[in-house]
Design an enzyme around this catalytic site. Structure first.
Site, PDB file in Angstrom:
ATOM      1  N   CYS A   1      -5.007   0.568  -4.321  1.00 30.70           N
ATOM      2  CA  CYS A   1      -5.831   1.625  -4.226  1.00 30.70           C
ATOM      3  C   CYS A   1      -4.966   3.077  -4.183  1.00 30.70           C
ATOM      4  O   CYS A   1      -5.338   3.921  -4.980  1.00 30.70           O
ATOM      5  CB  CYS A   1      -6.513   1.904  -3.223  1.00 30.70           C
ATOM      6  SG  CYS A   1      -5.607   1.493  -1.371  1.00 30.70           S
TER       7      CYS A   1
ATOM      8  N   HIS B   1      -8.096   1.619   2.775  1.00 29.54           N
ATOM      9  CA  HIS B   1      -8.305   1.858   1.436  1.00 29.54           C
ATOM     10  C   HIS B   1      -8.250   3.560   1.059  1.00 29.54           C
ATOM     11  O   HIS B   1      -8.491   4.426   1.890  1.00 29.54           O
ATOM     12  CB  HIS B   1      -9.746   1.722   1.023  1.00 29.54           C
ATOM     13  CG  HIS B   1      -9.932   1.863  -0.373  1.00 29.54           C
ATOM     14  ND1 HIS B   1      -9.472   1.073  -1.421  1.00 29.54           N
ATOM     15  CD2 HIS B   1     -11.143   2.471  -0.913  1.00 29.54           C
ATOM     16  CE1 HIS B   1     -10.049   1.714  -2.613  1.00 29.54           C
ATOM     17  NE2 HIS B   1     -11.035   2.383  -2.426  1.00 29.54           N
ATOM     18  N   TRP B   2      -7.391   4.063   0.030  1.00 32.35           N
ATOM     19  CA  TRP B   2      -7.462   5.203  -0.442  1.00 32.35           C
ATOM     20  C   TRP B   2      -8.343   5.237  -1.680  1.00 32.35           C
ATOM     21  O   TRP B   2      -8.618   4.492  -2.383  1.00 32.35           O
ATOM     22  CB  TRP B   2      -6.009   5.615  -1.113  1.00 32.35           C
ATOM     23  CG  TRP B   2      -4.909   5.828  -0.068  1.00 32.35           C
ATOM     24  CD1 TRP B   2      -4.003   4.834   0.009  1.00 32.35           C
ATOM     25  CD2 TRP B   2      -4.807   6.801   0.907  1.00 32.35           C
ATOM     26  NE1 TRP B   2      -3.018   5.343   0.946  1.00 32.35           N
ATOM     27  CE2 TRP B   2      -3.336   6.569   1.547  1.00 32.35           C
ATOM     28  CE3 TRP B   2      -5.567   7.971   1.033  1.00 32.35           C
ATOM     29  CZ2 TRP B   2      -3.169   7.318   2.615  1.00 32.35           C
ATOM     30  CZ3 TRP B   2      -4.970   8.763   2.041  1.00 32.35           C
ATOM     31  CH2 TRP B   2      -3.669   8.563   2.666  1.00 32.35           C
TER      32      TRP B   2
ATOM     33  N   ASP C   1     -13.348   5.935  -7.113  1.00 29.82           N
ATOM     34  CA  ASP C   1     -12.951   4.928  -5.992  1.00 29.82           C
ATOM     35  C   ASP C   1     -12.957   3.596  -7.005  1.00 29.82           C
ATOM     36  O   ASP C   1     -13.569   3.011  -7.531  1.00 29.82           O
ATOM     37  CB  ASP C   1     -14.094   4.477  -5.136  1.00 29.82           C
ATOM     38  CG  ASP C   1     -13.856   3.779  -3.978  1.00 29.82           C
ATOM     39  OD1 ASP C   1     -12.863   2.843  -4.029  1.00 29.82           O
ATOM     40  OD2 ASP C   1     -14.591   3.825  -2.960  1.00 29.82           O
TER      41      ASP C   1
ATOM     42  N   TRP D   1       0.867  -1.009  -0.099  1.00 32.27           N
ATOM     43  CA  TRP D   1      -0.048   0.028  -0.019  1.00 32.27           C
ATOM     44  C   TRP D   1       0.915   1.244  -0.022  1.00 32.27           C
ATOM     45  O   TRP D   1       1.845   1.224   0.693  1.00 32.27           O
ATOM     46  CB  TRP D   1      -0.816  -0.007   1.312  1.00 32.27           C
ATOM     47  CG  TRP D   1      -2.212  -0.783   1.201  1.00 32.27           C
ATOM     48  CD1 TRP D   1      -3.382  -0.804   0.794  1.00 32.27           C
ATOM     49  CD2 TRP D   1      -2.081  -2.240   1.763  1.00 32.27           C
ATOM     50  NE1 TRP D   1      -4.275  -1.747   0.845  1.00 32.27           N
ATOM     51  CE2 TRP D   1      -3.418  -2.832   1.521  1.00 32.27           C
ATOM     52  CE3 TRP D   1      -1.162  -2.790   2.321  1.00 32.27           C
ATOM     53  CZ2 TRP D   1      -3.772  -4.017   1.804  1.00 32.27           C
ATOM     54  CZ3 TRP D   1      -1.680  -4.330   2.775  1.00 32.27           C
ATOM     55  CH2 TRP D   1      -2.549  -4.791   2.453  1.00 32.27           C
TER      56      TRP D   1
END
Length: 238
Positions: free
Chosen positions: A190, A123-124, A145, A47
Site C-alpha cells: 500500500c 493500510h496507507w 486507495d 510495509w
C-alpha cells in the site's frame, strides 16, 4: 506519530545484511531523517513506514516541484494528527505555518490507525487536494486507495473534513472523490502505491494524461527499486 511497520532495534549490535547498524542514520534530507532500518523496509515484503513516506514527500517538494509554493506535502505524522484532532484551534497551531490557504495542491498519506496515542495501522492511501480554478468549479479532494475494499474511505473523509476549514474552504465548498485506481495484490504494498500515485498526481496537475488503473504489480516493484536508488544517490551527495 504513526508507523505501520517498525523494526525492533535493541542495541548498537543490530546490523542489517549490508553490515550497517540498523539504527544508524542513512540520510538527513530537508526535514526528514532516514535510518538504515527504514531503508531496509524497501527490500522484500515489507510495509513502508511514515519515515519513508515523509522522505518521499520531501523529495517531491524539493526536487519534483522545485519547491513550488503552490504545492504542499504534509508529513504522515501531521496527517495523522489532522485526522484524529477534534480541536480546530490546536490544529491551527500546526497548520497555520504551512500557509495552506495559499496552496493550490496538497498531498497527504492517510492510514487507518484510529489510536491517538499508540503507533500502528494496517493500510496507507493517498489523499490529494486541488483548489477550484480554471479546471474545476469546486475545490476537490481525491482519494486513491489501492485496497480492493477501499478500506480507507472513512479515514480519508475524516481527514478532509478536519482539514478543509484550514484551507479556507467551507464544508459545502469542496467535493471528495474516491478515484477508481489500481489495486494491490498483496497486503504490504500500500505504501508503495502511495509513492507511485503521488508522483502520478504531479504529472496529472502538469497537464499529462494519467491512467490510475494502469499501475501494475511489476510497476510497483520498479517503484521500490527506484526509491531505493533515489535514497542512496541522495545519501552520496549529502
Amino acid at each position: 506519530m504513526s508507523r505501520i511497520a517498525r523494526l525492533s532495534i535493541t542495541d548498537g549490535k543490530n546490523h542489517n545484511e549490508n553490515g550497517h547498524n540498523a539504527n544508524e542514520t542513512l540520510i538527513s534530507f530537508g526535514d526528514c531523517l532516514l535510518r538504515w532500518s527504514d531503508f531496509d523496509l524497501l527490500s522484500g515484503r515489507n510495509w513502508l513506514n511514515d519515515a519513508i513516506l515523509g522522505f518521499w514527500f520531501e523529495y517531491l517538494y524539493r526536487i519534483r516541484t522545485d519547491q513550488n509554493e503552490r504545492w504542499c506535502f504534509i508529513s504522515p505524522e501531521v496527517t495523522q494528527f489532522i485526522k484524529l484532532s477534534s480541536d480546530s484551534e490546536e490544529l491551527a497551531v500546526f497548520l497555520d505555518p504551512l500557509q495552506l490557504k495559499s496552496r493550490q495542491h496538497i498531498v497527504l498519506a492517510v492510514n487507518d490507525n484510529e489510536d491517538v496515542v499508540l503507533p500502528g495501522g494496517a493500510h496507507w492511501s493517498l489523499l490529494t487536494f486541488s483548489r477550484f480554478g480554471l479546471r474545476r468549479s469546486k475545490s476537490l479532494f481525491t482519494h486513491y486507495d489501492s485496497s480492493v475494499s477501499k478500506s480507507n474511505r472513512g479515514p480519508s473523509e475524516a481527514t478532509a473534513r478536519s482539514l478543509a476549514p484550514h484551507l479556507g474552504v467551507a464544508s459545502n465548498g469542496y467535493d471528495l472523490r474516491q478515484e477508481d485506481c489500481a489495486t494491490q495484490i498483496n497486503s504490504y504494498d500500500c505504501g508503495v502505491y502511495v509513492v507511485e500515485f503521488s508522483d502520478m498526481f504531479i504529472n496529472q496537475e502538469a497537464g499529462e494524461h494519467v491512467d490510475w488503473r494502469a499501475v501494475t504489480p511489476y510497476k510497483i516493484r520498479e517503484t521500490r527499486t527506484k526509491l531505493k536508488d533515489t535514497i542512496l544517490q541522495l545519501a552520496k551527495q549529502t
